[in-house]
Design an enzyme around this catalytic site. Structure first.
Site, mmCIF file in Angstrom:
data_model
loop_
_atom_site.group_PDB
_atom_site.id
_atom_site.type_symbol
_atom_site.label_atom_id
_atom_site.label_comp_id
_atom_site.label_asym_id
_atom_site.label_seq_id
_atom_site.Cartn_x
_atom_site.Cartn_y
_atom_site.Cartn_z
ATOM 1 N N CYS A 23 0.671 -1.456 -0.062
ATOM 2 C CA CYS A 23 -0.088 0.036 -0.096
ATOM 3 C C CYS A 23 0.864 1.087 0.104
ATOM 4 O O CYS A 23 0.399 2.366 -0.375
ATOM 5 C CB CYS A 23 -1.166 0.050 1.189
ATOM 6 N N HIS A 68 -12.293 7.224 -10.777
ATOM 7 C CA HIS A 68 -11.349 6.928 -12.059
ATOM 8 C C HIS A 68 -10.321 8.080 -11.691
ATOM 9 O O HIS A 68 -10.129 8.743 -12.935
ATOM 10 C CB HIS A 68 -12.100 6.741 -13.099
ATOM 11 N N GLU A 136 -13.353 1.217 2.461
ATOM 12 C CA GLU A 136 -12.286 1.156 1.373
ATOM 13 C C GLU A 136 -12.274 -0.372 0.949
ATOM 14 O O GLU A 136 -11.919 -0.581 -0.302
ATOM 15 C CB GLU A 136 -10.773 1.225 2.246
#
Length: 193
Positions: A23, A68, A136
């Site tokens: 991450c 996006h 998330e």
């Protein structure tokens, strides 16, 4: 009474400084769900806390800006920031790392400002943002309350240190929406009710 409206978006990020190397060192994405929880102790003329239809414009516009797109922490490496801005036309530069916790705080600041500047036209009374939940993953989420959104120990978030790319702003029904929020301009309900 509380009401909840759910929004979804796809976003890419890096979370520098986190414990998981994947991450913190590899750009990656998530399918986010954002829950807005509004609170009021009276109902409007339609016997609602706040018409869900009114959340489809301003709040959805701000949340959809992240769809996006790549969320970039302004404190990240300048070469990484420049590369993201060069190779992605949809980006948001934010003053905190784009973790679920900070997204929840960021959305709280944005939506709270928008609601506070919206003229209530259908008898809405004492409507306020109760909290924001950002999922998330399917199993992990962060919930932000007012005291979290303004907590300087978690990082300062002001509208002046958030930047939406021009490509994102061009897609908005009102490309000047964010500028109006920063200036504190009051607006009527989007559908003119």
């Amino acid at each position: 009474m509380l009401i909840r409206k759910l929004f979804k978006f796809e976003n890419a990020h890096l979370v520098r400084g986190c414990s998981t190397r994947r991450c913190s060192h590899s750009i990656h994405g998530h399918s986010y769900k954002v829950e807005l929880l509004l609170e009021a102790h009276a109902l409007d003329h339609g016997q609602m806390v706040y018409d869900f239809g009114l959340l489809k414009d301003g709040p959805r516009t701000l949340i959809d800006a992240f769809d996006h797109a790549v969320a970039i922490w302004s404190g990240d490496d300048p070469d990484y920031i420049a590369a993201c801005q060069r190779f992605s036309e949809r980006w948001i530069l934010i003053p905190v790392s784009p973790s679920a916790e900070q997204f929840a705080r960021l959305f709280f600041v944005l939506i709270d400002r928008l609601l506070n500047l919206t003229e209530m036209c259908n008898g809405e009374a004492d409507v306020r943002l109760h909290s924001i939940i950002v999922h998330e993953t399917e199993t992990g989420y962060a919930q932000c309350f007012r005291e979290d959104a303004i907590n300087p120990r978690m990082g300062l978030i002001t509208l002046d240190n958030i930047e939406f790319s021009q490509a994102i702003r061009n897609e908005w029904p009102d490309p000047k929406l964010f500028d109006k929020l920063k200036r504190g301009e009051r607006t009527a309900h989007p559908n003119g009710v």
